[in-house]
Design a protein around this motif. Structure first.
Motif, PDB file in Angstrom:
ATOM      1  N   LEU A   3      36.665  36.832  29.410  1.00 31.76           N
ATOM      2  CA  LEU A   3      37.638  35.764  28.879  1.00 31.76           C
ATOM      3  C   LEU A   3      38.313  36.018  27.631  1.00 31.76           C
ATOM      4  O   LEU A   3      39.556  35.883  27.858  1.00 31.76           O
ATOM      5  CB  LEU A   3      36.762  34.553  28.545  1.00 31.76           C
ATOM      6  CG  LEU A   3      35.807  33.825  29.752  1.00 31.76           C
ATOM      7  CD1 LEU A   3      35.376  32.675  29.174  1.00 31.76           C
ATOM      8  CD2 LEU A   3      36.664  33.783  31.015  1.00 31.76           C
ATOM      9  N   ALA A   7      42.441  36.228  28.157  1.00 32.68           N
ATOM     10  CA  ALA A   7      43.108  35.313  27.299  1.00 32.68           C
ATOM     11  C   ALA A   7      43.905  35.926  26.346  1.00 32.68           C
ATOM     12  O   ALA A   7      44.969  35.403  26.221  1.00 32.68           O
ATOM     13  CB  ALA A   7      42.100  34.352  26.571  1.00 32.68           C
ATOM     14  N   ARG A  69      38.892  27.489  25.095  1.00 28.83           N
ATOM     15  CA  ARG A  69      38.753  26.474  25.695  1.00 28.83           C
ATOM     16  C   ARG A  69      39.240  26.409  27.311  1.00 28.83           C
ATOM     17  O   ARG A  69      40.558  26.966  27.254  1.00 28.83           O
ATOM     18  CB  ARG A  69      39.330  25.046  25.123  1.00 28.83           C
ATOM     19  CG  ARG A  69      38.676  24.926  23.765  1.00 28.83           C
ATOM     20  CD  ARG A  69      39.044  23.554  23.061  1.00 28.83           C
ATOM     21  NE  ARG A  69      38.771  23.460  21.684  1.00 28.83           N
ATOM     22  CZ  ARG A  69      37.437  23.055  21.335  1.00 28.83           C
ATOM     23  NH1 ARG A  69      36.606  22.863  22.064  1.00 28.83           N
ATOM     24  NH2 ARG A  69      37.051  23.118  20.076  1.00 28.83           N
ATOM     25  N   ILE A  70      38.604  26.210  28.143  1.00 27.70           N
ATOM     26  CA  ILE A  70      39.092  26.236  29.705  1.00 27.70           C
ATOM     27  C   ILE A  70      38.709  24.884  30.359  1.00 27.70           C
ATOM     28  O   ILE A  70      37.640  24.420  30.310  1.00 27.70           O
ATOM     29  CB  ILE A  70      38.165  27.370  30.472  1.00 27.70           C
ATOM     30  CG1 ILE A  70      38.410  28.633  29.933  1.00 27.70           C
ATOM     31  CG2 ILE A  70      38.593  27.222  32.003  1.00 27.70           C
ATOM     32  CD1 ILE A  70      37.445  29.808  30.348  1.00 27.70           C
ATOM     33  N   SER A  71      39.850  24.367  30.775  1.00 27.54           N
ATOM     34  CA  SER A  71      39.726  22.956  31.313  1.00 27.54           C
ATOM     35  C   SER A  71      38.797  22.785  32.427  1.00 27.54           C
ATOM     36  O   SER A  71      37.976  21.909  32.664  1.00 27.54           O
ATOM     37  CB  SER A  71      41.252  22.416  31.762  1.00 27.54           C
ATOM     38  OG  SER A  71      41.716  23.282  32.613  1.00 27.54           O
ATOM     39  N   MET A  73      36.874  25.648  35.983  1.00 26.31           N
ATOM     40  CA  MET A  73      36.605  26.793  36.818  1.00 26.31           C
ATOM     41  C   MET A  73      35.739  26.187  37.738  1.00 26.31           C
ATOM     42  O   MET A  73      34.658  25.881  37.674  1.00 26.31           O
ATOM     43  CB  MET A  73      36.196  27.773  35.736  1.00 26.31           C
ATOM     44  CG  MET A  73      35.900  29.183  36.579  1.00 26.31           C
ATOM     45  SD  MET A  73      35.303  30.381  35.336  1.00 26.31           S
ATOM     46  CE  MET A  73      37.005  30.440  34.385  1.00 26.31           C
ATOM     47  N   SER A  89      33.776  22.150  33.949  1.00 20.91           N
ATOM     48  CA  SER A  89      34.973  21.705  33.241  1.00 20.91           C
ATOM     49  C   SER A  89      34.591  21.422  31.821  1.00 20.91           C
ATOM     50  O   SER A  89      33.497  21.576  31.346  1.00 20.91           O
ATOM     51  CB  SER A  89      35.332  20.138  33.932  1.00 20.91           C
ATOM     52  OG  SER A  89      33.983  19.332  33.964  1.00 20.91           O
ATOM     53  N   THR A 124      28.201  28.904  25.471  1.00 20.04           N
ATOM     54  CA  THR A 124      29.031  28.109  26.303  1.00 20.04           C
ATOM     55  C   THR A 124      28.658  26.665  26.351  1.00 20.04           C
ATOM     56  O   THR A 124      27.589  26.733  26.698  1.00 20.04           O
ATOM     57  CB  THR A 124      29.309  28.773  27.446  1.00 20.04           C
ATOM     58  OG1 THR A 124      29.766  30.170  27.395  1.00 20.04           O
ATOM     59  CG2 THR A 124      30.325  28.131  28.309  1.00 20.04           C
ATOM     60  N   HIS A 229      41.144  32.568  37.854  1.00 13.38           N
ATOM     61  CA  HIS A 229      41.399  31.807  36.848  1.00 13.38           C
ATOM     62  C   HIS A 229      42.617  32.638  35.963  1.00 13.38           C
ATOM     63  O   HIS A 229      43.610  32.027  35.651  1.00 13.38           O
ATOM     64  CB  HIS A 229      40.280  31.111  36.158  1.00 13.38           C
ATOM     65  CG  HIS A 229      40.711  30.420  35.255  1.00 13.38           C
ATOM     66  ND1 HIS A 229      40.985  29.116  35.382  1.00 13.38           N
ATOM     67  CD2 HIS A 229      40.911  30.479  33.795  1.00 13.38           C
ATOM     68  CE1 HIS A 229      41.161  28.457  34.083  1.00 13.38           C
ATOM     69  NE2 HIS A 229      41.182  29.339  33.169  1.00 13.38           N
ATOM     70  N   PHE A 230      42.050  33.829  35.733  1.00 14.45           N
ATOM     71  CA  PHE A 230      42.975  34.515  34.546  1.00 14.45           C
ATOM     72  C   PHE A 230      44.107  35.271  35.307  1.00 14.45           C
ATOM     73  O   PHE A 230      45.130  35.907  34.429  1.00 14.45           O
ATOM     74  CB  PHE A 230      42.009  35.293  33.729  1.00 14.45           C
ATOM     75  CG  PHE A 230      41.293  34.626  32.721  1.00 14.45           C
ATOM     76  CD1 PHE A 230      41.897  34.203  31.777  1.00 14.45           C
ATOM     77  CD2 PHE A 230      39.942  34.223  33.120  1.00 14.45           C
ATOM     78  CE1 PHE A 230      41.294  33.180  30.636  1.00 14.45           C
ATOM     79  CE2 PHE A 230      39.294  33.506  32.131  1.00 14.45           C
ATOM     80  CZ  PHE A 230      39.721  33.006  30.849  1.00 14.45           C
ATOM     81  N   PHE A 233      46.937  33.425  34.212  1.00 16.49           N
ATOM     82  CA  PHE A 233      47.208  33.574  32.657  1.00 16.49           C
ATOM     83  C   PHE A 233      48.000  34.978  32.318  1.00 16.49           C
ATOM     84  O   PHE A 233      48.784  34.799  31.580  1.00 16.49           O
ATOM     85  CB  PHE A 233      45.773  33.523  32.023  1.00 16.49           C
ATOM     86  CG  PHE A 233      45.366  32.260  31.390  1.00 16.49           C
ATOM     87  CD1 PHE A 233      46.154  31.356  30.809  1.00 16.49           C
ATOM     88  CD2 PHE A 233      44.056  31.877  31.890  1.00 16.49           C
ATOM     89  CE1 PHE A 233      45.765  30.082  30.377  1.00 16.49           C
ATOM     90  CE2 PHE A 233      43.710  30.584  31.697  1.00 16.49           C
ATOM     91  CZ  PHE A 233      44.532  29.678  30.998  1.00 16.49           C
TER      92      PHE A 233
END
Length: 252
Positions: A3, A7, A69-71, A73, A89, A124, A229-230, A233
């Motif tokens: 991450l 990120a 912070r990740i809203s 996944m 979440s 986490t 997810h990334f 990004f």
């Protein structure tokens, strides 16, 4: 578990949008295509970036990603003994910026970057919702979770291509592949759907006694979820930062 690196690649943007092609922000250490030690330069660029990730960059309204912070996944594992769908979440990740770049292999001609990194500890927390089967037993659970991962080794393979916008060159991420290894993990959940305390404790005991097997079963789904997810990004970053800012054509 990648991450932090992924990120970090998503932060190079200003409130106004695309960075000026002639700028060299202090948080970017540029590299040069013809540098015979290009891989070392890329490693140094990530080392240079670490303190900015920890404290944030007010000039571009970048908040600290410690914690990250990740809203949301999601992951879906339909094979093996652990067949579950999981939605996580409100995820908060501590310790991600304490990374060490172990290996870098850059193929700048084809815009391919392979990164191997180590992180000693990631903690986490968040919320979860899981449904499916574990060892032929139906499982449906929803609540809060805590997880601790130690001695993480992660690999990211970034496949990009050059695109032109407004006469300026950018890199677009076409594919992102992720893999990881964990030396140790611990879990704790608070099941809000099944309020039986005995059942909740039994699930916590099962998770920790079978952590390695569960992670191995879920790894393909977890890696796919992280990569998906990334990827967005990465494109949000690379399509804001012109290539000449971070990868220059000539050595001064």
């Amino acid at each position: 578990m990648l991450l932090v690196v992924l990120a970090s690649l998503s932060v190079f943007r200003t409130a106004a949008g695309v960075l000026d092609v002639n700028s060299t922000p202090e948080f970017i250490k540029p590299c040069y295509r013809k540098d015979p030690n290009l891989n070392d330069c890329i490693r140094q660029a990530f080392d240079h970036l670490r303190p900015y990730l920890s404290r944030g960059v007010p000039e571009i309204k970048l908040q600290s990603i410690e914690p990250l912070r990740i809203s949301k996944m999601a992951m879906d594992n339909g094979n093996g003994a652990v067949r579950v769908r999981a939605l996580f979440s409100n995820i908060t990740v501590h310790g991600a910026t304490n990374y060490t770049i172990l290996d870098v292999r850059g193929d700048v001609k084809n815009y391919k970057i392979d990164l191997t990194l180590g992180i000693p500890r990631i903690e986490t927390t968040g919320s979860y919702e899981v449904s499916g089967n574990v060892l032929l037993l139906p499982v449906r659970s929803r609540g809060d979770f805590w997880a601790l991962f130690s001695n993480i080794t992660g690999i990211a393979k970034i496949f990009g291509k050059e695109v032109i916008k407004g006469g300026v060159r950018f890199m677009k991420t076409e594919r992102l592949l992720v893999d990881f290894k964990l030396a140790r993990s611990r879990f704790k959940i608070r099941d809000l759907l099944n309020t039986n305390n005995v059942l909740g404790e039994a699930m916590n005991q099962f998770l920790n006694q079978n952590a390695n097997e569960i992670i191995e079963e879920m790894k393909p789904a977890a890696a796919a979820a992280i990569g998906k997810h990334f990827k967005s990004f990465l494109n949000g970053a690379f399509l804001q930062v012109p290539i000449p800012i971070w990868l220059k054509d000539t050595i001064p």
